[in-house]
Write a protein that holds these residues in place. Structure first.
Motif, PDB file in Angstrom:
ATOM      1  N   GLU A 133       8.437   7.069  -1.025  1.00 40.61           N
ATOM      2  CA  GLU A 133       8.077   5.717  -0.557  1.00 40.61           C
ATOM      3  C   GLU A 133       7.818   4.969  -2.017  1.00 40.61           C
ATOM      4  OE1 GLU A 133       4.841   3.540   2.067  1.00 40.61           O
ATOM      5  OE2 GLU A 133       4.463   5.259   1.683  1.00 40.61           O
ATOM      6  N   ILE A 134       7.275   5.400  -2.977  1.00 40.23           N
ATOM      7  CA  ILE A 134       7.331   4.789  -4.067  1.00 40.23           C
ATOM      8  C   ILE A 134       8.660   4.480  -4.991  1.00 40.23           C
ATOM      9  CG2 ILE A 134       6.280   4.638  -6.522  1.00 40.23           C
ATOM     10  CD1 ILE A 134       3.839   5.987  -5.317  1.00 40.23           C
ATOM     11  N   ALA A 135       9.855   5.468  -4.637  1.00 40.38           N
ATOM     12  CA  ALA A 135      11.016   5.561  -5.278  1.00 40.38           C
ATOM     13  C   ALA A 135      11.709   4.432  -4.969  1.00 40.38           C
ATOM     14  CB  ALA A 135      11.409   7.043  -5.340  1.00 40.38           C
ATOM     15  N   GLY A 136      11.675   4.122  -3.789  1.00 33.93           N
ATOM     16  CA  GLY A 136      12.684   2.895  -3.363  1.00 33.93           C
ATOM     17  C   GLY A 136      13.654   3.519  -2.543  1.00 33.93           C
ATOM     18  N   ILE A 137      14.724   2.581  -1.982  1.00 33.41           N
ATOM     19  CA  ILE A 137      15.674   2.983  -1.072  1.00 33.41           C
ATOM     20  C   ILE A 137      16.705   3.700  -1.880  1.00 33.41           C
ATOM     21  CG2 ILE A 137      17.377   1.926   0.391  1.00 33.41           C
ATOM     22  CD1 ILE A 137      15.606  -0.344   0.988  1.00 33.41           C
ATOM     23  N   ALA A 150      15.742   7.158  -2.804  1.00 35.16           N
ATOM     24  CA  ALA A 150      15.541   7.976  -1.459  1.00 35.16           C
ATOM     25  C   ALA A 150      16.811   8.366  -1.071  1.00 35.16           C
ATOM     26  CB  ALA A 150      14.767   7.069  -0.551  1.00 35.16           C
ATOM     27  N   ARG A 151      18.006   7.687  -1.184  1.00 33.18           N
ATOM     28  CA  ARG A 151      19.256   8.213  -0.743  1.00 33.18           C
ATOM     29  C   ARG A 151      19.757   9.055  -1.601  1.00 33.18           C
ATOM     30  NH1 ARG A 151      21.688   2.239   0.932  1.00 33.18           N
ATOM     31  NH2 ARG A 151      20.544   1.926   2.836  1.00 33.18           N
ATOM     32  N   LYS A 152      19.514   9.105  -2.836  1.00 31.02           N
ATOM     33  CA  LYS A 152      19.974  10.043  -3.923  1.00 31.02           C
ATOM     34  C   LYS A 152      19.290  11.499  -3.711  1.00 31.02           C
ATOM     35  CE  LYS A 152      21.287   6.632  -7.350  1.00 31.02           C
ATOM     36  NZ  LYS A 152      21.000   6.256  -8.806  1.00 31.02           N
ATOM     37  N   LEU A 153      17.866  11.163  -3.488  1.00 29.81           N
ATOM     38  CA  LEU A 153      17.234  12.599  -2.983  1.00 29.81           C
ATOM     39  C   LEU A 153      17.528  13.204  -1.971  1.00 29.81           C
ATOM     40  CD1 LEU A 153      13.705  11.321  -3.964  1.00 29.81           C
ATOM     41  CD2 LEU A 153      14.962  13.215  -5.418  1.00 29.81           C
ATOM     42  N   GLY A 154      17.865  12.363  -1.112  1.00 29.52           N
ATOM     43  CA  GLY A 154      18.388  12.744   0.564  1.00 29.52           C
ATOM     44  C   GLY A 154      19.549  13.679   0.542  1.00 29.52           C
ATOM     45  N   TYR A 209      12.890   6.471   4.813  1.00 28.41           N
ATOM     46  CA  TYR A 209      12.802   5.776   3.912  1.00 28.41           C
ATOM     47  C   TYR A 209      14.071   5.005   3.448  1.00 28.41           C
ATOM     48  CZ  TYR A 209       7.995   7.750   3.762  1.00 28.41           C
ATOM     49  OH  TYR A 209       7.004   8.195   4.054  1.00 28.41           O
ATOM     50  N   MET A 210      15.127   5.879   3.538  1.00 28.39           N
ATOM     51  CA  MET A 210      16.256   5.321   3.148  1.00 28.39           C
ATOM     52  C   MET A 210      17.093   4.150   3.907  1.00 28.39           C
ATOM     53  SD  MET A 210      19.281   8.355   4.077  1.00 28.39           S
ATOM     54  CE  MET A 210      18.330   9.410   3.069  1.00 28.39           C
ATOM     55  N   HIS A 234      11.981  -0.859   9.057  1.00 32.27           N
ATOM     56  CA  HIS A 234      10.649  -1.521   8.929  1.00 32.27           C
ATOM     57  C   HIS A 234      10.701  -3.151   8.262  1.00 32.27           C
ATOM     58  CE1 HIS A 234       8.146   2.253   9.167  1.00 32.27           C
ATOM     59  NE2 HIS A 234       8.801   2.039  10.406  1.00 32.27           N
ATOM     60  N   ASN A 235      11.588  -3.309   7.233  1.00 29.83           N
ATOM     61  CA  ASN A 235      11.749  -4.728   6.534  1.00 29.83           C
ATOM     62  C   ASN A 235      13.072  -4.889   6.700  1.00 29.83           C
ATOM     63  OD1 ASN A 235       8.815  -4.258   5.832  1.00 29.83           O
ATOM     64  ND2 ASN A 235       9.840  -2.436   4.475  1.00 29.83           N
ATOM     65  N   VAL A 236      13.377  -6.152   7.006  1.00 29.29           N
ATOM     66  CA  VAL A 236      14.665  -6.945   7.168  1.00 29.29           C
ATOM     67  C   VAL A 236      14.599  -8.238   6.452  1.00 29.29           C
ATOM     68  CG1 VAL A 236      16.328  -7.870   8.773  1.00 29.29           C
ATOM     69  CG2 VAL A 236      15.275  -6.043   9.589  1.00 29.29           C
ATOM     70  N   TYR A 237      15.888  -8.451   5.615  1.00 30.55           N
ATOM     71  CA  TYR A 237      15.755  -9.591   4.923  1.00 30.55           C
ATOM     72  C   TYR A 237      17.296 -10.336   5.134  1.00 30.55           C
ATOM     73  CZ  TYR A 237      16.275 -12.380   0.589  1.00 30.55           C
ATOM     74  OH  TYR A 237      16.548 -13.606  -0.079  1.00 30.55           O
TER      75      TYR A 237
END
Length: 673
Positions: A195-199, A202-206, A219-220, A279-282
């Motif tokens: 969550e702290i790492a960011g999108i 998170a995608r790289k970790l996934g 999270y991604m 969860h969050n849309v811009y």
């Protein structure tokens, strides 16, 4: 020379970005040094070969230190965040052996000498510095070229670093490889890290393993941006003069941008798993930011633009209805249609709504739907977008309200405040806890006071729930309006108070604040000498600092006090008199002496803390930061501590919290890796 494979470094990624977490030693320092080249680029820098010698040497010195520290890290067990793996060690130890062999050949024939060098300013001292020169300069040049080093790192420096690494090998002969990997951590800790790492991270970790894929999946796709991109090459855009040439260039770009955004919307709608995870849309419109609509032929006026973008507006409206877990929605430079407003009314879990320079098209604003879940409302708007205020009516349980107008027109003081009909129909101060309103014209302060007072419904015993209150006036906060504001806030639980733009700053203002708001802990007061002053600066206050000090005795919980009181931090102390008497001898310089110099901020901090024992620090603010003087817990003696501050204590407190989270992530990762 680096801690990574030289085959990768041969590409010399000159403009590498930096992730949110510093992964390798000196990575952030090296990145900041490279970014310092950017201003030079505007003065003729065409390639990295044109980089000034000092910057190039600094960049390469970071790589050299990283190499040595990485070799040490494998044997001490304290390494960077890229890990202590066998494969990485095998690669770096081969380069270390090769490097040591080359360096040994240079040192075998090198000549050493002691060179005197002066250090110090007032009390200059002479020290002897070791200097080593290779017997053959061409061998030295070949060594630097092979290891991608710079001659600013002397042969003596290389030798000292090598001896340090050899001592480390002697004390720790066996390399330490990591036995606990990231996926061995408890799942709840992995969730916090992702969550702290960011999108992006998170995608790289996934992509590494099935476990991290399952954890990072939610999270991604947690955040997503729907962007009507501009894609204009500005150097070519400014070279076009005629309207037909501009339209010919821009029409394909805007059509392509619309197609790309519609394709993005369709893709997200076709993935139920992403719809649930969002969860969050811009949402933003870059064409409206740069005001390039009018240069196109397909959307050259308002009617054509609405027709051209109708599929996009409809697509966003239909999409957000399909997001069952949407919690935060940001709309920037967007047209808010009736269809979009109806879609907002269906978001039962929406907690935060941000409208930045949005243009509503509604005509019946007070029939808008209510969203009990909506707790945070942020509004930034211009004169043409005052209708955005109507969405405040969607927030019957609002907790946080932030209002900002990018510009302020003195001829139209109603720019910042909502329409009177909305103020009469809706009072957010009944539930509001945090309130921030910037650039308020002074003529609207009485209406703001009345709006706050209406939350009491004629019952003066009603206690407001406000804990944070920030008010910035564009034309000055005068005595009558200021005291009326404190009266309507009387009895509330305000702990953070920021009043920017005071036109009345007599010492009794502290008495009124302490009496009306006894629980205040963080107080910021910014005074302006005239109504035409807008930006806060260091200003001479109407009274001397010692006249304000006794009035701090009424505060019982005040911890931080910040003001823009103008003070001279570079005054000369009593020691300067001795230099006058001695005729300013050349070997001595006039300057501050710690033994007998007490600068004005220190004396003010000591005096204020005497009357207010709870005061922990006092800040002297300016637009570029400030000087903060901390006092000890006993409140008696100052500690000379200079730090840069943000203009708002509220913002500084939030930023420190975020930095603490990133620091915690680094500590957790270091412990596991």
């Amino acid at each position: 020379m680096d801690s990574e494979d030289e085959r990768e470094l041969a590409k010399d990624h000159w403009e590498d970005g930096l992730s949110g977490v510093e992964m390798r030693f000196h990575q952030r320092d090296q990145h900041d040094c490279r970014r310092s080249v950017v201003p030079i680029a505007s003065h003729g820098l065409e390639s990295k070969d044109d980089v000034p010698r000092t910057i190039l040497s600094t960049i390469k010195s970071y790589r050299i230190m990283r190499f040595f520290e990485t070799v040490e890290g494998f044997h001490t067990g304290s390494l960077d965040l890229t890990g202590r793996h066998q494969r990485r060690y095998d690669s770096i130890i081969l380069r270390w052996n090769d490097f040591s062999s080359d360096l040994e050949e240079l040192l075998r024939d090198a000549k050493s000498s002691l060179t005197p060098r002066e250090i110090g300013v007032r009390d200059s001292k002479e020290v002897l510095e070791t200097e080593m020169k290779p017997a053959a300069p061409q061998n030295w040049d070949q060594f630097l070229a092979k290891w991608l080093a710079h001659d600013s790192f002397s042969l003596h420096n290389f030798s000292a670093w090598r001896d340090r690494v050899i001592d480390c090998f002697t004390q720790n002969p066996t390399p330490r490889f990591q036995t606990l990997c990231l996926h061995d951590l408890p799942p709840e800790l992995l969730h916090n890290i992702v969550e702290i790492a960011g999108i992006d991270l998170a995608r790289k970790l996934g992509t590494t393993c099935r476990l991290l894929r399952e954890i990072s999946f939610s999270y991604m796709f947690k955040d997503h941006r729907f962007h009507l991109s501009c894609g204009i090459q500005w150097h070519h855009y400014h070279s076009l003069r005629s309207f037909d040439a501009l339209a010919t260039y821009l029409d394909p770009l805007i059509t392509q941008a619309r197609s790309k955004l519609l394709s993005d919307i369709d893709f997200v709608k076709s993935r139920p798993d992403i719809l649930i995870a969002l969860h969050n849309v811009y949402v933003d419109d870059e064409w409206q930011v740069h005001r390039t609509w009018t240069r196109t032929s397909v959307a050259g006026n308002d009617e054509n633009r609405r027709s051209f973008c109708a599929p996009v507006y409809s697509g966003i409206s239909n999409l957000i209805v399909c997001l069952p877990n949407l919690q935060s929605l940001t709309l920037q430079h967007w047209h808010i249609t009736k269809e979009l407003t109806q879609s907002l009314g269906c978001l039962e879990r929406l907690r935060t709504l941000t409208l930045s320079s949005c243009t509503p098209t509604l005509r019946c604003p007070y029939t808008i739907a209510k969203l009990p879940s909506l707790l945070n409302f942020r509004l930034m708007y211009t004169k043409e977008q005052r209708g955005s205020w109507l969405f405040l009516g969607m927030c019957p349980n609002i907790k946080n309200l932030f209002i900002l107008s990018p510009s302020c027109d003195r001829d139209e003081p109603g720019l910042i405040m909502p329409p009177p009909e909305l103020m009469a129909a809706f009072t957010p101060f009944k539930t509001l806890q945090r309130f921030s309103m910037l650039q308020v014209p002074p003529g609207w302060i009485p209406r703001l006071n009345a709006w706050i007072q209406s939350a009491r419904d004629g019952n003066e015993s009603t206690v407001l729930r406000l804990t944070h209150f920030k008010l910035e006036t564009s034309g000055g906060l005068h005595r009558q309006n200021l005291f009326t504001l404190l009266d309507v806030l009387n009895g509330s639980s305000i702990r953070f108070l920021v009043l920017d733009g005071l036109r009345y700053a007599a010492p009794d203002i502290l008495d009124r604040i302490a009496s009306a708001l006894p629980q205040v802990e963080y107080l910021t007061l910014c005074y302006r000498e005239s109504d035409i002053e807008y930006r806060t600066k260091e200003t001479p206050w109407p009274f001397a600092a010692w006249e304000y000090a006794p009035h701090f005795a009424n505060f019982t919980r005040l911890r931080r006090f910040s003001w823009n009181y103008k003070t001279n931090v570079d005054e000369y102390g009593p020691s300067a008199l001795r230099f006058f008497e001695e005729g300013f001898p050349e070997e001595q310089q006039v300057g501050r002496r710690d033994a007998d110099h007490l600068c004005e901020p220190e004396s003010i901090a000591k005096r204020f803390s005497t009357f207010c024992p709870s005061l922990a620090s006092i800040a002297f603010e300016s637009p570029l930061g400030g000087i903060r003087k901390d006092v000890r817990e006993d409140g008696q003696f100052p500690l000379v501590t200079n730090r840069l501050l943000h203009r708002s204590i509220l913002q500084a407190h939030t930023r420190n919290t975020f930095q603490g989270s990133v620091w915690l992530l680094q500590i957790i990762t270091c412990c596991t890796w």
